[in-house]
Design a protein around this motif. Structure first.
Motif, short mmCIF file in Angstrom:
data_model
loop_
_atom_site.label_atom_id
_atom_site.label_comp_id
_atom_site.label_asym_id
_atom_site.label_seq_id
_atom_site.Cartn_x
_atom_site.Cartn_y
_atom_site.Cartn_z
N ARG A 1 -2.36 -27.36 32.19
CA ARG A 1 -2.20 -27.23 30.74
C ARG A 1 -3.55 -27.33 30.03
N SER A 2 -4.37 -28.30 30.42
CA SER A 2 -5.67 -28.45 29.76
C SER A 2 -6.60 -27.29 30.11
N PHE A 3 -6.46 -26.74 31.32
CA PHE A 3 -7.26 -25.57 31.69
C PHE A 3 -6.90 -24.38 30.80
N CYS A 4 -5.60 -24.19 30.57
CA CYS A 4 -5.17 -23.11 29.68
C CYS A 4 -5.67 -23.36 28.26
N GLY A 5 -5.66 -24.63 27.83
CA GLY A 5 -6.19 -24.95 26.52
C GLY A 5 -7.67 -24.63 26.41
N ALA A 6 -8.42 -24.94 27.47
CA ALA A 6 -9.85 -24.62 27.49
C ALA A 6 -10.06 -23.11 27.44
N LEU A 7 -9.26 -22.38 28.20
CA LEU A 7 -9.39 -20.92 28.22
C LEU A 7 -9.08 -20.32 26.85
N LEU A 8 -8.04 -20.83 26.20
CA LEU A 8 -7.70 -20.33 24.87
C LEU A 8 -8.79 -20.68 23.86
N GLY A 9 -9.37 -21.86 23.99
CA GLY A 9 -10.45 -22.25 23.08
C GLY A 9 -11.65 -21.33 23.20
N TRP A 10 -12.02 -21.00 24.44
CA TRP A 10 -13.16 -20.09 24.63
C TRP A 10 -12.85 -18.69 24.12
N MET A 11 -11.60 -18.26 24.29
CA MET A 11 -11.23 -16.89 23.91
C MET A 11 -11.07 -16.71 22.41
N LEU A 12 -10.76 -17.78 21.68
CA LEU A 12 -10.43 -17.64 20.26
C LEU A 12 -11.52 -16.94 19.45
N PRO A 13 -12.80 -17.31 19.56
CA PRO A 13 -13.82 -16.58 18.79
C PRO A 13 -13.89 -15.11 19.15
N TYR A 14 -13.63 -14.79 20.41
CA TYR A 14 -13.68 -13.40 20.84
C TYR A 14 -12.47 -12.62 20.34
N TRP A 15 -11.35 -13.29 20.13
CA TRP A 15 -10.21 -12.62 19.51
C TRP A 15 -10.56 -12.17 18.09
N PHE A 16 -11.21 -13.05 17.34
CA PHE A 16 -11.63 -12.66 15.99
C PHE A 16 -12.66 -11.54 16.05
N ASN B 1 -13.65 0.03 13.95
CA ASN B 1 -13.95 1.03 14.97
C ASN B 1 -15.39 0.89 15.49
N GLU B 2 -15.77 -0.36 15.74
CA GLU B 2 -17.09 -0.65 16.29
C GLU B 2 -16.93 -1.52 17.53
N MET B 3 -16.28 -0.98 18.53
CA MET B 3 -15.97 -1.76 19.72
C MET B 3 -17.22 -2.18 20.49
N ASP B 4 -18.35 -1.52 20.22
CA ASP B 4 -19.59 -1.94 20.86
C ASP B 4 -19.94 -3.38 20.49
N LEU B 5 -19.54 -3.81 19.29
CA LEU B 5 -19.80 -5.19 18.89
C LEU B 5 -19.08 -6.18 19.81
N PHE B 6 -17.87 -5.81 20.23
CA PHE B 6 -17.11 -6.69 21.11
C PHE B 6 -17.69 -6.70 22.52
N TYR B 7 -18.15 -5.55 22.98
CA TYR B 7 -18.69 -5.48 24.33
C TYR B 7 -20.08 -6.10 24.44
N PHE C 1 -12.94 -9.30 18.39
CA PHE C 1 -12.23 -8.08 18.78
C PHE C 1 -11.49 -7.48 17.58
N GLY C 2 -10.84 -8.33 16.78
CA GLY C 2 -10.13 -7.83 15.61
C GLY C 2 -11.07 -7.14 14.64
N HIS C 3 -12.23 -7.73 14.41
CA HIS C 3 -13.21 -7.12 13.51
C HIS C 3 -13.71 -5.80 14.08
N ALA C 4 -14.06 -5.80 15.37
CA ALA C 4 -14.59 -4.59 15.99
C ALA C 4 -13.55 -3.47 16.02
N PHE C 5 -12.31 -3.83 16.30
CA PHE C 5 -11.25 -2.82 16.38
C PHE C 5 -10.94 -2.25 15.00
N PHE C 6 -10.90 -3.11 13.98
CA PHE C 6 -10.55 -2.66 12.64
C PHE C 6 -11.61 -1.70 12.09
#
Length: 336
Positions: free
Chosen positions: A180-195, A204-210, A197-202
């Motif tokens: 459970r804590s490992f999944c929490g750590a993984l979600l914590g690291w991913m959260l900034p990248y979700w934001f 149409n600048e996916m290079d920012l995400f990559y 990704f949303g900005h880059a996708f909206f």
């Protein structure tokens, strides 16, 4: 006899931190006026893309040293709070902050603003939550926040993601790593990248995400220490000597600390070794890794100086101060 030694007078003095802060501020201001060319040093080619964007569009050149000074001041404050919360030095000591300020001050090139400054601040906050997870049966929340700051810092400095491996290993040693804590750590690291990704996708600048992942997978020439400047080699050698002495003391006198404190100190030793190895393997990131290296070193060295009272430690303390002064003079000389 203990109180007559310079080491104990300095480490136990209530005016040590204010005096060091004043001295460091004066040195900081003096070097900024004596060497205005520091503010005009061109940005290194290996600086992360997002950091270059921040420097280009948000920060004028004259403001970099001011922002850098404020970031280091915040780090110094958090170093005090970290010790107060977890009792690493067994007293409400501020010696680690004074040492950190001195380390930064003697390197005028570090007065500029680097991505590593933001990464160091994010890492320090992350360490706080990692320490909070020690032997917690429900540590998912603490590891979530710890890795959240690692993820946020890695967008600015992508190589910070590498530290997540060490964080996971240390969480296991802290007995706080579960599925459970490992999944929490993984979600914590991913959260900034979700934001991101949303900005880059909206837009149409996916290079920012990559971009952070591309920079993370880009390696310079390994063990190419010739790229290090003379001041970097000097401060690394100085920090290495102090680290060896303080680490040996932590291991040899570990029985005097609580089990929890020994675990925290062992983490700092592991982190420092990891940083030295990373700088040796990828010396082109030295400027960005030095602030975090100084954080871990300052706590270990503060632990050594505050909790020792022998004649040999007093002599070593005096030699360290003299060497630090000579190091500052050497760094000033290289700028002339």
């Amino acid at each position: 006899m203990r109180n007559k030694r310079l080491q104990n007078q300095v480490t136990a003095g209530r005016f040590t931190l204010p005096a060091v802060t004043l001295i460091c501020t004066l040195c900081w201001v003096s070097t900024s006026f004596l060497f205005p060319q520091l503010a005009s040093i061109p940005t290194q080619d290996n600086q992360p893309f997002f950091w270059q964007s921040i420097q280009s569009f948000l920060l004028p050149g004259w403001a970099e040293q001011i922002v850098s000074f404020l970031i280091y001041a915040i780090i110094g404050y958090f170093l005090i709070e970290l010790n107060n919360q977890f009792g690493i030095i067994r007293m409400r000591a501020s010696m680690q902050t004074a040492i950190y300020f001195l380390f930064v001050t003697v390197c005028p090139e570090m007065h500029l603003l680097y991505a590593g400054d933001i990464a160091a601040l994010a890492s320090l906050i992350s360490i706080y939550f990692l320490f909070r997870s020690y032997q917690q049966s429900h540590a998912a929340g603490y590891l979530f926040y710890s890795f959240l700051f690692i993820g946020m810092g890695s967008i600015i400095f992508p190589q910070l993601t590498v530290f997540s491996v060490l964080w996971i290993l240390e969480a296991y040693r802290f007995q706080s790593l579960t599925l459970r804590s490992f999944c929490g750590a993984l979600l914590g690291w991913m959260l900034p990248y979700w934001f991101l990704f949303g900005h880059a996708f909206f837009y149409n600048e996916m290079d920012l995400f990559y971009r952070p992942f591309i920079e993370l997978s880009t390696f310079g020439e390994a063990f190419h220490l010739q790229t290090l400047q003379s001041w970097e080699l000097a401060i690394l050698g100085y920090l290495l000597i102090l680290f060896i002495v303080s680490a040996v003391h932590c291991i040899a006198a570990g029985f005097e600390d609580k089990i929890r404190t020994r675990a925290y100190l062992q983490f700092l030793i592991d982190l420092t070794i990891f940083l030295f190895l990373l700088i040796a393997i990828q010396p082109n990131y030295c400027n960005d890794l030095l602030p975090l290296l100084m954080i871990s070193n300052s706590i270990l060295i503060g632990h050594f100086f505050v909790l020792t009272n022998s004649k040999s430690s007093n002599v070593f303390f005096i030699i360290s101060l003299v060497s630090l002064t000579l190091l500052f003079a050497f760094n000033i000389w290289t700028l002339l």
